[in-house]
Design an enzyme around this catalytic site. Structure first.
Site, short mmCIF file in Angstrom:
data_model
loop_
_atom_site.label_atom_id
_atom_site.label_comp_id
_atom_site.label_asym_id
_atom_site.label_seq_id
_atom_site.Cartn_x
_atom_site.Cartn_y
_atom_site.Cartn_z
N CYS A 190 -10.16 -0.61 -3.55
CA CYS A 190 -9.78 0.62 -3.84
C CYS A 190 -10.62 1.35 -5.19
CB CYS A 190 -8.38 0.79 -4.39
SG CYS A 190 -7.95 -0.32 -5.68
N PHE A 246 -6.93 -12.95 -3.04
CA PHE A 246 -6.15 -11.59 -3.51
C PHE A 246 -5.19 -11.37 -2.30
CE2 PHE A 246 -10.05 -11.54 -6.19
CZ PHE A 246 -9.37 -11.40 -7.40
N GLN A 254 0.91 -1.24 0.08
CA GLN A 254 -0.14 0.04 0.01
C GLN A 254 0.96 1.30 0.03
OE1 GLN A 254 -3.05 0.30 -0.51
NE2 GLN A 254 -4.19 -1.45 0.27
N ASP A 303 -9.67 -8.80 -1.14
CA ASP A 303 -9.14 -7.42 -1.45
C ASP A 303 -8.34 -7.34 -3.08
OD1 ASP A 303 -7.69 -4.98 -1.34
OD2 ASP A 303 -6.24 -5.61 -0.12
#
Length: 379
Positions: free
Chosen positions: A335, A249, A220, A309
């Protein structure tokens, strides 16, 4: 009429001038653009604010919808401030430095609410988590080069904008970025068109040229907010009893490692790439036969806690995995709230959206991280 405030350099004499339009901004869309509906034309204009009027240069147009670049302001919003980055007006990387942080967060919350308008929100509403700092947080950046020019690629003009004083990077990367502008010797080995990635990893600055994004392994970009994210997911996971965890993921286990540390139960991590670990299974989750192959290789057929994710395109096969593996709680980190909402709406089982968080992983931009928690009563 108030005197216009010029916000761009004039075109070179003799060059073709794009069409100029007037605008009146009504609201901000999910991409951080001002939306104007004037003279039967819809225009999207970045770096504007609701209530502002002025003129803009049309860059792209299809029928009566245009994407334009701010040229001059007539009426200026009280929410407008002076950007603290000299590149802001021409750089496509940041979107909200012309307003204060509380206003930016309000725009993002409104965008998330719009994405989830067809879903019943939790009784507590959206949990909004702001970033500890608005600038100097990003530990990874991808830049494009065209011959000797290096910077952010503007998708509308297909031009590279140089950003030697970028304010969004952590200090370690700022120093390296300046060095690339001061010493152009890199052009000897990297000519023509390409990209480079500068990232802070293992307590040092790394540079990769013309390789896939996150060549050194995905992390990240905002470590401070990632710490908050991981802790939030752990709290949501440990709030209910579970005996088996599926981390889809998973990467290296950013989300599930802290959970397993506190509740050491059997876990399966699945991703295309990750770490050499007994729990890890290498698989392209976007393959059409990913689920059948997973079931063939996996002895346990049900997981009461499921973590997801995915990349920005989401997980279109989510419903098939949920129906087959029957989790009691699903924690989905995304995201891209649009693909998140679409994946949730694809679910056919009975569930409740019990928690929804907006974590501002990417301050100064229209991006953010979303955490959705779903509890299933039956599938």
């Amino acid at each position: 009429m108030a005197k216009r405030r010029r916000l761009r350099e004039q075109k070179k004499a003799g060059s073709t001038q794009p069409r100029t339009i007037d605008f009146q901004i009504e609201n901000i869309d999910s991409l951080g653009q001002g939306v104007s509906k004037l003279n039967e034309e819809i225009s999207f204009i970045a770096k504007t604010l609701p209530g502002e009027t002025g003129s803009a240069q049309v860059l792209k147009q299809k029928r009566k919808v245009s994407i334009a670049r701010l040229d001059a302001l007539e009426r200026i919003s009280d929410q407008r401030i002076e950007p603290d980055c000299r590149h802001f007006q021409h750089c496509p990387g940041c979107h909200f430095l012309h307003t204060d942080y509380s206003t930016e967060l309000a725009f993002k919350k409104s965008a998330l609410q719009d994405c989830f308008k067809n879903l019943e929100l939790p009784a507590a509403g959206i949990d909004l988590v702001q970033a500890p700092q608005r600038q100097h947080y990003r530990n990874r950046i991808q830049l494009h080069y065209r011959h000797k020019y290096l910077g952010m690629l503007d998708g509308l003009t297909d031009q590279v904008n140089e950003i030697p004083d970028c304010q969004i990077l952590v200090p370690q990367l700022q120093a390296q970025l300046k060095a690339l502008y001061e010493d152009k010797s890199w052009t000897k080995e990297h000519s023509g068109n390409g990209h480079c990635e500068i990232y802070w990893q293992d307590e040092r600055v790394n540079i990769s040229w013309d390789k896939p994004y996150a060549d050194g392994g995905f992390t990240q970009v905002n470590q401070a907010v990632n710490t908050i994210l991981v802790d939030r997911v752990k709290q949501l996971a440990l709030a209910v009893p579970f005996e088996h965890v599926l981390d889809v993921f998973s990467g290296s286990g950013n989300l599930s490692n802290p959970i397993i540390a506190e509740n050491p139960v059997p876990r399966r991590m699945v991703d295309l790439s990750g770490v050499s670990h007994a729990d890890f299974m290498t698989m392209n989750l976007y393959d059409d036969d990913a689920l059948p192959r997973f079931l063939q290789r996996q002895r346990l057929k049900q997981f009461d806690l499921m973590l997801v994710d995915p990349p920005r395109k989401g997980f279109p096969s989510l419903n098939s995995w949920v129906r087959k593996l029957k989790p009691k709680r699903l924690i989905y980190v995304s995201c891209n709230p649009e693909t998140l909402a679409a994946d949730i709406q694809s679910l056919t089982g009975k569930f409740a959206l019990s928690h929804l968080s907006l974590l501002d992983m990417f301050p100064s931009t229209f991006h953010y991280e979303t955490v959705a928690t779903l509890d299933f009563t039956r599938h």
